[in-house]
Design a protein around this motif. Sequence first.
Motif, PDB file in Angstrom:
ATOM      1  N   GLU A  27       0.868  -1.516   0.218  1.00 38.47           N
ATOM      2  CA  GLU A  27      -0.321   0.293   0.018  1.00 38.47           C
ATOM      3  C   GLU A  27       0.977   1.356   0.510  1.00 38.47           C
ATOM      4  O   GLU A  27       0.418   2.318  -0.673  1.00 38.47           O
ATOM      5  N   ASP A 112      -5.936  10.152  -3.005  1.00 43.58           N
ATOM      6  CA  ASP A 112      -7.508   9.532  -2.434  1.00 43.58           C
ATOM      7  C   ASP A 112      -7.589   7.990  -2.923  1.00 43.58           C
ATOM      8  O   ASP A 112      -7.914   6.974  -1.530  1.00 43.58           O
ATOM      9  N   ARG A 113      -7.388   7.292  -4.290  1.00 45.83           N
ATOM     10  CA  ARG A 113      -7.434   5.938  -4.154  1.00 45.83           C
ATOM     11  C   ARG A 113      -6.547   4.699  -3.411  1.00 45.83           C
ATOM     12  O   ARG A 113      -6.897   3.834  -2.525  1.00 45.83           O
ATOM     13  N   THR A 114      -5.457   5.555  -3.148  1.00 46.18           N
ATOM     14  CA  THR A 114      -4.757   4.711  -1.652  1.00 46.18           C
ATOM     15  C   THR A 114      -5.457   4.556  -0.439  1.00 46.18           C
ATOM     16  O   THR A 114      -5.155   3.835   0.405  1.00 46.18           O
ATOM     17  N   ILE A 115      -5.697   6.040  -0.116  1.00 43.37           N
ATOM     18  CA  ILE A 115      -6.110   6.570   1.259  1.00 43.37           C
ATOM     19  C   ILE A 115      -7.616   5.586   1.418  1.00 43.37           C
ATOM     20  O   ILE A 115      -7.313   5.156   2.405  1.00 43.37           O
ATOM     21  N   ASP A 116      -8.266   5.740   0.681  1.00 48.96           N
ATOM     22  CA  ASP A 116      -9.893   4.392   0.354  1.00 48.96           C
ATOM     23  C   ASP A 116      -9.061   3.174   0.391  1.00 48.96           C
ATOM     24  O   ASP A 116      -9.990   2.506   1.576  1.00 48.96           O
ATOM     25  N   GLN A 117      -7.626   2.307  -0.001  1.00 49.77           N
ATOM     26  CA  GLN A 117      -7.953   1.299   0.401  1.00 49.77           C
ATOM     27  C   GLN A 117      -7.133   1.035   1.472  1.00 49.77           C
ATOM     28  O   GLN A 117      -7.134  -0.129   1.941  1.00 49.77           O
ATOM     29  N   GLN A 119      -7.786   2.137   4.297  1.00 46.73           N
ATOM     30  CA  GLN A 119      -8.879   2.335   5.380  1.00 46.73           C
ATOM     31  C   GLN A 119      -9.434   0.979   5.219  1.00 46.73           C
ATOM     32  O   GLN A 119     -10.089  -0.069   6.163  1.00 46.73           O
ATOM     33  N   ARG A 120     -10.464   0.457   2.889  1.00 52.08           N
ATOM     34  CA  ARG A 120     -10.306  -1.217   3.343  1.00 52.08           C
ATOM     35  C   ARG A 120      -9.673  -1.910   3.843  1.00 52.08           C
ATOM     36  O   ARG A 120     -10.042  -3.108   4.719  1.00 52.08           O
TER      37      ARG A 120
END
Length: 129
Positions: A27, A112-117, A119-120
């Motif tokens: 990540e 944004d995509r990395t932060i969302d990933q 969090q998941r």
Amino acid sequence: MAVVDNRSVPELFGDALNQFSKLMRNEFALAKAELSIKAGETMRAVALLIAAGFFIIPTIVLLLMALAAWIVELGLSASLAHLIAGVVGLAITAILAAIGAMQLKSNSLVPDRTIDQLQRDVAAAKEHV
């Protein structure tokens, strides 16, 4: 038919920690790559703004001089004609600055995509531990 795992709890926990550690490294590598792409996009936008500045300056000067000359031909004094041309130049400058600022704002450096990933991934890890 169920699969039986004969590993001990410490072994299972160690494997889970190793997998989570590997996931976090992946990540962070993704975040680094995404930031690199966004930085490149920002640099291209800045380069375009600089290039536009180099090309627009002499063009605007010539156009403003022509505008002032035309206003003088219409019968106004030279000083008033230059003032009007200066105000027009100022308006053009404000428009160009606003466009450049909007381009920089639209290209946020937040991955944004990395932060969302991430969090998941954290939510999934909490479910399994």
